[in-house]
Write an enzyme that holds these catalytic residues in place. Structure first.
Site, PDB file in Angstrom:
ATOM      1  N   GLU A 260      -5.231  -4.689  10.702  1.00  0.00           N
ATOM      2  CA  GLU A 260      -4.639  -3.870  11.124  1.00  0.00           C
ATOM      3  C   GLU A 260      -4.462  -3.204  12.346  1.00  0.00           C
ATOM      4  O   GLU A 260      -5.024  -2.511  13.000  1.00  0.00           O
ATOM      5  CB  GLU A 260      -4.189  -2.346  10.053  1.00  0.00           C
ATOM      6  CG  GLU A 260      -3.952  -3.267   8.109  1.00  0.00           C
ATOM      7  CD  GLU A 260      -3.329  -2.110   7.709  1.00  0.00           C
ATOM      8  OE1 GLU A 260      -2.435  -2.663   6.482  1.00  0.00           O
ATOM      9  OE2 GLU A 260      -4.039  -1.538   7.592  1.00  0.00           O
TER      10      GLU A 260
ATOM     11  N   ASN B  90       0.910  -1.319   0.253  1.00  0.00           N
ATOM     12  CA  ASN B  90      -0.221  -0.244   0.103  1.00  0.00           C
ATOM     13  C   ASN B  90       0.528   0.718   0.121  1.00  0.00           C
ATOM     14  O   ASN B  90       1.688   1.862   0.673  1.00  0.00           O
ATOM     15  CB  ASN B  90      -0.851  -0.414   1.027  1.00  0.00           C
ATOM     16  CG  ASN B  90      -2.108   1.565   1.496  1.00  0.00           C
ATOM     17  OD1 ASN B  90      -1.708   2.062   0.328  1.00  0.00           O
ATOM     18  ND2 ASN B  90      -2.556   0.932   3.063  1.00  0.00           N
TER      19      ASN B  90
ATOM     20  N   LYS C 119       0.289   3.934  -0.206  1.00  0.00           N
ATOM     21  CA  LYS C 119      -1.030   5.328   0.327  1.00  0.00           C
ATOM     22  C   LYS C 119      -0.150   6.918  -1.064  1.00  0.00           C
ATOM     23  O   LYS C 119      -0.362   6.603  -2.034  1.00  0.00           O
ATOM     24  CB  LYS C 119      -0.353   5.478   1.997  1.00  0.00           C
ATOM     25  CG  LYS C 119      -0.205   4.539   2.832  1.00  0.00           C
ATOM     26  CD  LYS C 119       0.286   4.480   4.032  1.00  0.00           C
ATOM     27  CE  LYS C 119      -0.537   2.800   5.028  1.00  0.00           C
ATOM     28  NZ  LYS C 119       0.221   3.742   6.453  1.00  0.00           N
TER      29      LYS C 119
ATOM     30  N   SER D 171       2.767  -2.604  10.319  1.00  0.00           N
ATOM     31  CA  SER D 171       5.119  -2.004  10.261  1.00  0.00           C
ATOM     32  C   SER D 171       6.112  -3.902   9.719  1.00  0.00           C
ATOM     33  O   SER D 171       6.384  -4.184  10.518  1.00  0.00           O
ATOM     34  CB  SER D 171       5.510  -1.981  12.071  1.00  0.00           C
ATOM     35  OG  SER D 171       4.747  -0.889  11.806  1.00  0.00           O
TER      36      SER D 171
ATOM     37  N   GLU E 184      -6.918   4.783   8.074  1.00  0.00           N
ATOM     38  CA  GLU E 184      -6.873   6.114   8.052  1.00  0.00           C
ATOM     39  C   GLU E 184      -7.865   6.635   7.468  1.00  0.00           C
ATOM     40  O   GLU E 184      -8.064   8.063   7.364  1.00  0.00           O
ATOM     41  CB  GLU E 184      -5.644   6.586   6.690  1.00  0.00           C
ATOM     42  CG  GLU E 184      -3.974   6.653   7.787  1.00  0.00           C
ATOM     43  CD  GLU E 184      -2.610   5.477   6.479  1.00  0.00           C
ATOM     44  OE1 GLU E 184      -3.035   5.335   5.649  1.00  0.00           O
ATOM     45  OE2 GLU E 184      -1.702   5.219   7.271  1.00  0.00           O
TER      46      GLU E 184
ATOM     47  N   HIS F 112      -9.671   1.313   5.676  1.00  0.00           N
ATOM     48  CA  HIS F 112      -8.670   1.688   5.850  1.00  0.00           C
ATOM     49  C   HIS F 112      -8.511   2.341   6.627  1.00  0.00           C
ATOM     50  O   HIS F 112      -9.583   3.217   6.655  1.00  0.00           O
ATOM     51  CB  HIS F 112      -7.171   2.080   4.895  1.00  0.00           C
ATOM     52  CG  HIS F 112      -5.947   1.994   5.171  1.00  0.00           C
ATOM     53  ND1 HIS F 112      -5.198   2.731   6.007  1.00  0.00           N
ATOM     54  CD2 HIS F 112      -4.970   0.987   4.849  1.00  0.00           C
ATOM     55  CE1 HIS F 112      -4.346   2.538   6.341  1.00  0.00           C
ATOM     56  NE2 HIS F 112      -3.836   1.590   5.774  1.00  0.00           N
TER      57      HIS F 112
ATOM     58  N   GLY G  15       2.509   2.001  10.678  1.00  0.00           N
ATOM     59  CA  GLY G  15       3.564   3.479  10.439  1.00  0.00           C
ATOM     60  C   GLY G  15       3.793   4.327  11.371  1.00  0.00           C
ATOM     61  O   GLY G  15       5.210   5.279  11.669  1.00  0.00           O
TER      62      GLY G  15
HETATM   63  P1  PGA Z   1       3.441   0.056   7.867  1.00  0.00           P
HETATM   64  O1  PGA Z   1       1.293   0.775   7.616  1.00  0.00           O
HETATM   65  O2  PGA Z   1       3.431  -0.890   6.821  1.00  0.00           O
HETATM   66  O3  PGA Z   1       3.514   1.193   7.268  1.00  0.00           O
HETATM   67  O4  PGA Z   1       2.886   0.444   9.287  1.00  0.00           O
HETATM   68  C1  PGA Z   1       0.609  -0.976   6.698  1.00  0.00           C
HETATM   69  C2  PGA Z   1      -0.924  -0.136   6.605  1.00  0.00           C
HETATM   70  O5  PGA Z   1      -1.354   0.960   6.732  1.00  0.00           O
HETATM   71  O6  PGA Z   1      -1.533  -0.728   5.399  1.00  0.00           O
END
Ligand code: PGA
Length: 252
Positions: free
Chosen positions: A167, A9, A11, A212, A97, A95, A173
């Site tokens: 997740e 992803n 983003k 992560s 976010e 997601h 992140g």
């Molecule tokens: P990350 O993000 O690997 O940077 O923690 C995962 C995601 O949001 O899909």
């Protein structure tokens, strides 16, 4: 045996130049054994990435789409039907976010899930708890609630052509990864919840872990019985790191 799947992803990252360098770096993953690989660029980069990877085994996905398929007056949106024309195969939905920053609630998530399938693509439904919810021991309530909202809206049979990504929001992140045991516990609970509605669908359902994931922890996570691959954010922006993660998911 469920196939392994790793999705990157990207983003809201990438310039034209950066994306083309990243795509060039991923070509070594063509034909990777025992794992399906999907890259998920921004919508503007998607057609170019899809074209560049068309002759490879790598697939392309989108980060979101409109809550309705087809065409209509809906300014600013892109439908699943339109994405499908560009070779898109998977679409993320729910997601954290987008849930947190753009107010996408379970009702919108369920509509998008249905619209993605109407367009002939596979929804990757993201679920996960915040740190506060985990500390309050509400993880299973929250994750189960997010999943049930979609099952209730679209029916469990729809999950025969879907992927679920667990997740934990506190791991996204942040560099904090759920331990393989923590992740496995929730993955097993998700599968059990689906099993209550349909055992066959539950057995075939690919469950990804996200939060992560990196080359250093991927093999351990993917070695757990209910973790069928990963949804990778930050580490997917580095071709070498992402390739190592995909190889760790390969089961031959
Ligand atoms: P990350 O993000 O690997 O940077 O923690 C995962 C995601 O949001 O899909």
């Amino acid at each position: 045996m469920r196939r392994s799947l790793v999705a990157g992803n990207w983003k809201m990252h990438g310039s034209l130049q950066g994306v083309s360098a990243l795509v060039a770096g991923l070509k070594g993953l063509d034909g990777a054994v025992g794992v399906d690989v999907v890259v998920i660029p921004t919508l503007v980069h998607l057609p170019g990435v899809a074209e560049a990877l068309a002759a490879t085994s790598l697939m392309v996905g989108a980060q979101t789409c409109a809550p309705v398929a087809g065409e209509k007056a809906l300014t600013g949106e892109v439908s699943s039907t339109q994405l499908a024309e560009f070779g898109c195969r998977y679409v993320l939905v729910g997601h954290s976010e987008r849930r947190a920053l753009l107010g996408e609630d379970d009702a919108v998530v369920a509509k998008k899930f249905a619209a993605i399938q109407e367009g002939g693509m596979i929804p990757v439904l993201c679920v996960g708890e915040t740190r506060e919810e985990r500390e309050a021991e509400r993880t299973l309530d929250v994750v189960g609630g997010q999943l049930k909202a979609v099952i209730d809206a679209v029916g469990v049979a729809a999950f025969a052509k879907a992927v679920v990504a667990y997740e934990p929001v506190w791991a996204i992140g942040t560099g904090l990864t759920a331990t393989p045991e923590q992740a496995q516990e929730i993955h097993a609970a998700i599968r059990a919840l689906v099993r209550e509605a349909d055992a066959g669908v539950a057995e075939g359902l690919q469950l990804l872990y996200g939060g992560s994931v990196k080359a250093a922890n991927a093999a351990e996570l993917f070695g757990m019985p209910d973790i069928d691959g990963g949804l990778v954010g930050g580490a997917s922006l580095n071709a070498e790191e992402f390739s190592a993660i995909c190889r760790a998911a390969g089961r031959g």
